[in-house]
Design a protein around this motif. Structure first.
Motif, PDB file in Angstrom:
ATOM      1  N   GLU A 218     -24.080  82.296  22.531  1.00 20.31           N
ATOM      2  CA  GLU A 218     -23.173  82.014  23.646  1.00 20.31           C
ATOM      3  C   GLU A 218     -21.951  82.917  23.581  1.00 20.31           C
ATOM      4  OE1 GLU A 218     -24.224  77.212  23.842  1.00 20.31           O
ATOM      5  OE2 GLU A 218     -22.183  77.865  23.389  1.00 20.31           O
ATOM      6  N   LEU A 219     -21.502  83.342  24.730  1.00 21.60           N
ATOM      7  CA  LEU A 219     -20.263  84.107  24.861  1.00 21.60           C
ATOM      8  C   LEU A 219     -19.376  83.354  25.831  1.00 21.60           C
ATOM      9  CD1 LEU A 219     -18.476  86.578  24.405  1.00 21.60           C
ATOM     10  CD2 LEU A 219     -19.698  87.721  26.271  1.00 21.60           C
ATOM     11  N   GLY A 220     -18.217  82.903  25.343  1.00 24.63           N
ATOM     12  CA  GLY A 220     -17.380  82.063  26.190  1.00 24.63           C
ATOM     13  C   GLY A 220     -15.909  82.197  25.864  1.00 24.63           C
ATOM     14  N   PHE A 221     -15.166  81.228  26.336  1.00 28.16           N
ATOM     15  CA  PHE A 221     -13.712  81.197  26.147  1.00 28.16           C
ATOM     16  C   PHE A 221     -13.329  79.792  25.711  1.00 28.16           C
ATOM     17  CE2 PHE A 221      -9.234  80.979  27.285  1.00 28.16           C
ATOM     18  CZ  PHE A 221      -8.782  82.250  26.960  1.00 28.16           C
ATOM     19  N   ARG A 222     -12.478  79.722  24.674  1.00 28.92           N
ATOM     20  CA  ARG A 222     -12.053  78.432  24.118  1.00 28.92           C
ATOM     21  C   ARG A 222     -10.539  78.338  24.158  1.00 28.92           C
ATOM     22  NH1 ARG A 222     -13.770  76.345  18.044  1.00 28.92           N
ATOM     23  NH2 ARG A 222     -12.646  74.356  18.039  1.00 28.92           N
ATOM     24  N   TYR A 223     -10.050  77.150  24.507  1.00 29.81           N
ATOM     25  CA  TYR A 223      -8.612  76.917  24.658  1.00 29.81           C
ATOM     26  C   TYR A 223      -8.255  75.589  24.003  1.00 29.81           C
ATOM     27  CZ  TYR A 223      -4.158  75.823  26.955  1.00 29.81           C
ATOM     28  OH  TYR A 223      -2.849  75.477  27.215  1.00 29.81           O
ATOM     29  N   LEU A 224      -7.125  75.565  23.317  1.00 31.59           N
ATOM     30  CA  LEU A 224      -6.631  74.326  22.718  1.00 31.59           C
ATOM     31  C   LEU A 224      -5.125  74.273  22.859  1.00 31.59           C
ATOM     32  CD1 LEU A 224      -6.865  71.768  20.977  1.00 31.59           C
ATOM     33  CD2 LEU A 224      -6.784  73.232  18.945  1.00 31.59           C
ATOM     34  N   TYR A 225      -4.639  73.190  23.467  1.00 32.93           N
ATOM     35  CA  TYR A 225      -3.194  72.966  23.590  1.00 32.93           C
ATOM     36  C   TYR A 225      -2.818  71.727  22.794  1.00 32.93           C
ATOM     37  CZ  TYR A 225       1.332  71.683  25.548  1.00 32.93           C
ATOM     38  OH  TYR A 225       2.651  71.332  25.695  1.00 32.93           O
ATOM     39  N   ASP A 226      -1.772  71.859  21.963  1.00 28.17           N
ATOM     40  CA  ASP A 226      -1.247  70.735  21.184  1.00 28.17           C
ATOM     41  C   ASP A 226       0.241  70.584  21.457  1.00 28.17           C
ATOM     42  OD1 ASP A 226      -3.352  69.617  19.401  1.00 28.17           O
ATOM     43  OD2 ASP A 226      -3.471  71.695  18.703  1.00 28.17           O
ATOM     44  N   ASP A 227       0.661  69.350  21.696  1.00 23.97           N
ATOM     45  CA  ASP A 227       2.082  69.029  21.820  1.00 23.97           C
ATOM     46  C   ASP A 227       2.376  67.911  20.824  1.00 23.97           C
ATOM     47  OD1 ASP A 227       4.661  68.436  22.468  1.00 23.97           O
ATOM     48  OD2 ASP A 227       4.326  68.200  24.619  1.00 23.97           O
ATOM     49  N   TYR A 228       2.798  68.324  19.625  1.00 25.44           N
ATOM     50  CA  TYR A 228       3.032  67.390  18.528  1.00 25.44           C
ATOM     51  C   TYR A 228       4.489  67.503  18.088  1.00 25.44           C
ATOM     52  CZ  TYR A 228       2.797  65.437  13.783  1.00 25.44           C
ATOM     53  OH  TYR A 228       3.019  64.703  12.639  1.00 25.44           O
ATOM     54  N   ASN A 229       5.130  66.359  17.913  1.00 24.45           N
ATOM     55  CA  ASN A 229       6.537  66.347  17.525  1.00 24.45           C
ATOM     56  C   ASN A 229       6.776  65.112  16.671  1.00 24.45           C
ATOM     57  OD1 ASN A 229       9.295  66.535  17.278  1.00 24.45           O
ATOM     58  ND2 ASN A 229       9.681  66.870  19.450  1.00 24.45           N
ATOM     59  N   SER A 230       7.017  65.320  15.374  1.00 24.39           N
ATOM     60  CA  SER A 230       7.196  64.179  14.471  1.00 24.39           C
ATOM     61  C   SER A 230       8.002  64.607  13.261  1.00 24.39           C
ATOM     62  CB  SER A 230       5.830  63.638  14.028  1.00 24.39           C
ATOM     63  OG  SER A 230       5.971  62.571  13.117  1.00 24.39           O
ATOM     64  N   GLY A 231       8.961  63.772  12.875  1.00 25.85           N
ATOM     65  CA  GLY A 231       9.732  64.010  11.658  1.00 25.85           C
ATOM     66  C   GLY A 231      10.506  65.313  11.653  1.00 25.85           C
ATOM     67  N   GLY A 232      10.911  65.768  12.818  1.00 23.26           N
ATOM     68  CA  GLY A 232      11.652  67.025  12.912  1.00 23.26           C
ATOM     69  C   GLY A 232      10.778  68.259  13.055  1.00 23.26           C
ATOM     70  N   PHE A 233       9.436  68.082  12.997  1.00 23.23           N
ATOM     71  CA  PHE A 233       8.519  69.206  13.127  1.00 23.23           C
ATOM     72  C   PHE A 233       7.963  69.244  14.548  1.00 23.23           C
ATOM     73  CE2 PHE A 233       4.079  70.832  12.767  1.00 23.23           C
ATOM     74  CZ  PHE A 233       4.394  72.142  12.448  1.00 23.23           C
ATOM     75  N   LEU A 234       8.133  70.383  15.211  1.00 19.04           N
ATOM     76  CA  LEU A 234       7.636  70.577  16.578  1.00 19.04           C
ATOM     77  C   LEU A 234       6.504  71.584  16.558  1.00 19.04           C
ATOM     78  CD1 LEU A 234       7.889  70.327  19.716  1.00 19.04           C
ATOM     79  CD2 LEU A 234       9.498  72.249  19.593  1.00 19.04           C
ATOM     80  N   TYR A 235       5.394  71.225  17.197  1.00 17.82           N
ATOM     81  CA  TYR A 235       4.232  72.117  17.284  1.00 17.82           C
ATOM     82  C   TYR A 235       3.710  72.035  18.715  1.00 17.82           C
ATOM     83  CZ  TYR A 235      -0.095  74.424  15.727  1.00 17.82           C
ATOM     84  OH  TYR A 235      -1.140  75.294  15.560  1.00 17.82           O
TER      85      TYR A 235
END
Length: 356
Positions: free
Chosen positions: A324-341
């Motif tokens: 397979e030839l494709g495109f992969r996407y992942l979005y994360d919105d994580y914010n805890s204990g002063g750490f933002l991702y």
């Protein structure tokens, strides 16, 4: 995704009818996930031909297995922060691949009739060194990340042209970051003299110049948080305290710089995101198909929200081997204990696998 149910098509079809069918199939494929009815409906055949028999869930047996080796050529962009200080990250795959220390990716799928389980594991280890000059001879960055997906699914639709699954599971994310500082010994004694003689109002600006941006983490070469930013604040406080003893200020500042600029900073964050989603496949021809999956999760259990999506053109190279030839996407919105991702990871993905 492992199932591949093959339908027998009429052998005698004129060229015009074949072209119309291919165009119709392409249009249908673009809206595969709009509803099960698209797959459940019958195919269009010449009325003079006998309709294909109703599809069965399996042709060879109730068990199906799929082992895949996905290669995700991903870049990263977004915001990664620590205690209110945020780095704007934009690191392409061409830059990431230069700093890879280790990488592994694996997926497995097992299905019995309509029920199945799926797992996907991605491990990535990166390393880079920056040589800022000034008080810091080198700043060594390390990043390790694990992404582990586990899910169950139910095949709600399966027909001669494809299938559609309802999916539910959880994604485990483990991110380890480290920064190791190596002080520039020959520069420290001279810098201590400048810091002793500087006016109080000029002290912050002088320290910034001597550090040469090494602790600010602007445009980092790897997607890591600003681990050393608080160290600059600590240095300024310790230097001001040392200056209160004029007789020993120089040596105290030398000791502070040697201690604080030869050390490591580490941060590990782990979280789990439940998710729900759909996945499916639509067969274009006997050898080619479209496949995709999308889910949404987080729900403040781990991330506030996480959204992965994948779409690809696949080829059934043999009865058991596919690519397979494709495109992969992942979005994360994580914010805890002063750490933002708050990060998007995206790029093409090449997958090879075997079904049995």
């Amino acid at each position: 995704m492992s199932a591949n149910t093959t339908a027998r098509e009429p052998h005698h079809m004129n060229e015009s009818t074949l072209m119309n069918r291919l165009v119709n199939q392409f249009l249908i494929a673009t809206i595969l996930f709009s509803g099960p009815i698209l797959l459940a409906g019958p195919e269009t055949y010449d009325t003079s031909k006998e309709l294909a028999p109703p599809p069965r869930i399996t042709e060879s047996g109730p068990w199906h297995f799929n082992l895949g080796l996905p290669g995700w050529l991903a870049g990263v962009s977004g915001d990664i922060g620590l205690h209110g200080i945020t780095s704007d990250v934009d690191v392409g795959f061409d830059q990431i691949i230069k700093h890879v220390k280790g990488i592994a990716s694996f997926s497995a799928d097992a299905r019995y009739n309509r029920f199945g389980v799926y797992a996907d594991i991605l491990y990535l280890s990166l390393s880079d060194s920056v040589y800022p000059g000034g008080l810091i001879s080198s700043a060594n960055l390390d990043l390790s990340e694990y992404l582990v997906d586990g899910e169950v699914y139910y095949r709600v639709v399966e027909g001669p042209r494809g299938w559609l699954d309802l999916r539910a599971g959880a994604r485990y994310t483990d991110v380890y970051n480290s920064l190791k500082l190596v002080g520039n010994g020959p520069q420290i004694d001279q810098a201590a003299t400048e810091l002793v003689n500087a006016a109080n109002a000029d002290l912050r600006g002088l320290l910034d110049r001597l550090l040469n941006g090494a602790l600010d983490n602007r445009n980092p070469p790897l997607p890591v948080p600003p681990l050393g930013f608080e160290e600059k604040i600590k240095l300024l406080r310790l230097i001001r305290k040392a200056r209160q003893d004029p007789m020993r200020a120089h040596q105290k500042i030398v000791n502070v710089l040697n201690t604080e600029l030869n050390r490591s900073f580490r941060l590990t964050e782990r979280w789990v995101d439940p998710y729900i989603g759909i996945g499916g496949r639509y067969k274009l021809t006997k050898a080619f198909y479209l496949t995709g999956k999308v889910d949404v999760g987080g729900f403040d259990a781990g991330s506030e929200i996480t959204v992965p999506a994948y779409g690809a053109l696949g080829s059934q190279l043999t009865r058991s081997i596919y690519a397979e030839l494709g495109f992969r996407y992942l979005y994360d919105d994580y914010n805890s204990g002063g750490f933002l991702y708050r990060v998007s990871t995206y790029g093409p993905q090449i997958t090879a696998g075997i079904i049995f």
